[in-house]
Design an enzyme around this catalytic site. Sequence first.
Site, PDB file in Angstrom:
ATOM      1  CB  CYS A 116      -0.937   0.011   1.202  1.00  0.00           C
ATOM      2  SG  CYS A 116      -2.007  -1.433   1.259  1.00  0.00           S
ATOM      3  CG  HIS A 257      -3.100   3.320   2.836  1.00  0.00           C
ATOM      4  ND1 HIS A 257      -3.692   3.003   1.639  1.00  0.00           N
ATOM      5  CD2 HIS A 257      -3.071   2.167   3.564  1.00  0.00           C
ATOM      6  CE1 HIS A 257      -4.013   1.717   1.634  1.00  0.00           C
ATOM      7  NE2 HIS A 257      -3.648   1.191   2.796  1.00  0.00           N
ATOM      8  CG  ASN A 287      -6.748  -0.674   1.882  1.00  0.00           C
ATOM      9  OD1 ASN A 287      -6.104  -0.244   0.927  1.00  0.00           O
ATOM     10  ND2 ASN A 287      -6.181  -1.165   2.971  1.00  0.00           N
TER      11      ASN A 287
HETATM   12  O1  UT7 Z   1      -3.478  -1.368   3.928  1.00  0.00           O
HETATM   13  C1  UT7 Z   1      -3.398  -1.890   5.213  1.00  0.00           C
HETATM   14  C2  UT7 Z   1      -4.428  -2.954   5.293  1.00  0.00           C
HETATM   15  N1  UT7 Z   1      -4.890  -3.344   6.589  1.00  0.00           N
HETATM   16  C3  UT7 Z   1      -5.432  -2.541   7.518  1.00  0.00           C
HETATM   17  O2  UT7 Z   1      -5.429  -1.365   7.417  1.00  0.00           O
HETATM   18  C4  UT7 Z   1      -6.051  -3.225   8.697  1.00  0.00           C
HETATM   19  C5  UT7 Z   1      -5.917  -2.448   9.969  1.00  0.00           C
HETATM   20  N2  UT7 Z   1      -6.827  -3.012  10.976  1.00  0.00           N
HETATM   21  C6  UT7 Z   1      -8.132  -2.697  10.981  1.00  0.00           C
HETATM   22  O3  UT7 Z   1      -8.595  -1.912  10.195  1.00  0.00           O
HETATM   23  C7  UT7 Z   1      -8.984  -3.341  12.047  1.00  0.00           C
HETATM   24  O4  UT7 Z   1      -8.159  -4.061  12.934  1.00  0.00           O
HETATM   25  C8  UT7 Z   1     -10.073  -4.290  11.438  1.00  0.00           C
HETATM   26  C9  UT7 Z   1     -11.138  -3.444  10.748  1.00  0.00           C
HETATM   27  C10 UT7 Z   1      -9.455  -5.255  10.463  1.00  0.00           C
HETATM   28  C11 UT7 Z   1     -10.756  -5.072  12.552  1.00  0.00           C
HETATM   29  O5  UT7 Z   1     -11.314  -4.193  13.508  1.00  0.00           O
HETATM   30  P1  UT7 Z   1     -11.053  -4.424  15.065  1.00  0.00           P
HETATM   31  O6  UT7 Z   1     -11.800  -3.400  15.793  1.00  0.00           O
HETATM   32  O7  UT7 Z   1      -9.553  -4.462  15.235  1.00  0.00           O
HETATM   33  O8  UT7 Z   1     -11.710  -5.829  15.293  1.00  0.00           O
HETATM   34  P2  UT7 Z   1     -11.036  -7.183  15.802  1.00  0.00           P
HETATM   35  O9  UT7 Z   1     -10.156  -7.772  14.769  1.00  0.00           O
HETATM   36  O10 UT7 Z   1     -10.454  -6.965  17.169  1.00  0.00           O
HETATM   37  O11 UT7 Z   1     -12.322  -8.103  15.950  1.00  0.00           O
HETATM   38  C12 UT7 Z   1     -13.369  -7.801  16.873  1.00  0.00           C
HETATM   39  C13 UT7 Z   1     -14.498  -8.813  16.672  1.00  0.00           C
HETATM   40  C14 UT7 Z   1     -14.020 -10.250  16.618  1.00  0.00           C
HETATM   41  O12 UT7 Z   1     -14.986 -11.047  17.257  1.00  0.00           O
HETATM   42  P3  UT7 Z   1     -14.764 -11.578  18.754  1.00  0.00           P
HETATM   43  O13 UT7 Z   1     -13.507 -12.375  18.690  1.00  0.00           O
HETATM   44  O14 UT7 Z   1     -14.634 -10.345  19.595  1.00  0.00           O
HETATM   45  O15 UT7 Z   1     -16.009 -12.365  19.009  1.00  0.00           O
HETATM   46  C15 UT7 Z   1     -13.992 -10.574  15.156  1.00  0.00           C
HETATM   47  O16 UT7 Z   1     -14.158 -11.939  14.885  1.00  0.00           O
HETATM   48  O17 UT7 Z   1     -15.133  -8.569  15.410  1.00  0.00           O
HETATM   49  C16 UT7 Z   1     -15.170  -9.782  14.662  1.00  0.00           C
HETATM   50  N3  UT7 Z   1     -15.109  -9.468  13.242  1.00  0.00           N
HETATM   51  C17 UT7 Z   1     -16.201  -9.177  12.516  1.00  0.00           C
HETATM   52  N4  UT7 Z   1     -17.507  -9.123  12.841  1.00  0.00           N
HETATM   53  C18 UT7 Z   1     -18.376  -8.782  11.851  1.00  0.00           C
HETATM   54  C19 UT7 Z   1     -14.018  -9.380  12.438  1.00  0.00           C
HETATM   55  N5  UT7 Z   1     -14.372  -9.042  11.183  1.00  0.00           N
HETATM   56  C20 UT7 Z   1     -15.729  -8.920  11.207  1.00  0.00           C
HETATM   57  C21 UT7 Z   1     -16.685  -8.585  10.236  1.00  0.00           C
HETATM   58  N6  UT7 Z   1     -17.995  -8.529  10.610  1.00  0.00           N
HETATM   59  N7  UT7 Z   1     -16.337  -8.325   8.960  1.00  0.00           N
END
Ligand code: UT7
Length: 349
Positions: A116, A257, A287
């Site tokens: 990215c 980004h 993204n």
């Molecule tokens: O170019 C760079 C590319 N990457 C990025 O920029 C990613 C950077 N990270 C992020 O943007 C965030 O970490 C995410 C958007 C990917 C995730 O958000 P988060 O607030 O960090 O959520 P998390 O990974 O801590 O997950 C929280 C909960 C989990 O459930 P449990 O374990 O608490 O029951 C996940 O399984 O949300 C769940 N979850 C979802 N629920 C509904 C993860 N993805 C989803 C989804 N829909 N799509």
Amino acid sequence: MRLPVGCKVIGVGCAVPTNVVTNAELTGLVETSDEWIATRTGIRQRHIVTAEESCSSLAIEAAKDALEFSGITSDAVDLVIVATSTPDNLYPSTACMVQAAIGAPQAAAFDMEAACTGIIYALSVGQHFIALGTYRTVLVVGVDIHSRFLNWEDRNTCILFGDGAGAFVLQASETENEILATYLRADGKGGHLLHIPNTGAGYPHGGVPAAKETHRYLQMNGRAIYEFAVNAVPEAVRAVCAKAGIRVEDLDFLVPHQANKRIIKAASERLGLREEQLVSNLDEFGNTSAASIPLAFAEAITHGRLAPPATCALVGFGGGLTWGAAIIRWTATDQRLKNEVSEPAELPL
Ligand code: UT7
């Protein structure tokens, strides 16, 4: 030979597929909701390529758009650099395909990959070629179609990415300099946090074995990338401002980004920037990886949100790990608007 003193940014352009996939449509593929995606990321929809479109077709469209903006013809281009992680082929490079399609017979062409952050790396390389006096006009394209490398059963990743392309045209100037500084960083120790492990060549005898099927797809530790990004963005912006000899307070706009609105908000708060200084369009495009910065930049100009003259910090982060920033003094105007001939007023008889 007298070396030019600077590099002007004379054009910007973009291209996205017409096919739109909304958050609601993704609920049919994975267990998620529009509410979860919108509140956790800021994304409401993304543009995804159809079978007829490709990385090169988007790159070519964005390149043409940027050239038209700049008002120069393609035969003036000396070098084409394409930043992408999702090329159509291992070779020919996407840059060679762009060079052929736009008609730039004198131009050298190559791809580079910094995920990215690729567009920031490409801008820096293009600017250095100009500063050395090697080339006068450089076309820099950032393009990615991550949709072809996503596991559409993995809700952690498939909701985040969209496809797109963006481009800048750089030109040598004897009198002005508009890329005030660039700043590039990498930390290969974090490579496993965001990766497409293998597209074939890493395995002997033709490709990913069935037991490692997931290695075909993008994999990410979202939380770790989030933590990395909210630190990397302010660090890179402060560092590039220092290199440029300006203060963060001197910035008119931040063009980050487009990965997550919470990352953009947290990083900009650390920098003391106001919301109206942030350029963002990830609600509409998701993204788009190497394309996201020029795509956001071009869109902000089209919508009149970013008007010249403006001092802008462009900042990227992503796989590698890589991160980096550039300071652009934006003064260009769209030459297509200048060329629009106004109808002569009808004289009363
Ligand atoms: O170019 C760079 C590319 N990457 C990025 O920029 C990613 C950077 N990270 C992020 O943007 C965030 O970490 C995410 C958007 C990917 C995730 O958000 P988060 O607030 O960090 O959520 P998390 O990974 O801590 O997950 C929280 C909960 C989990 O459930 P449990 O374990 O608490 O029951 C996940 O399984 O949300 C769940 N979850 C979802 N629920 C509904 C993860 N993805 C989803 C989804 N829909 N799509």
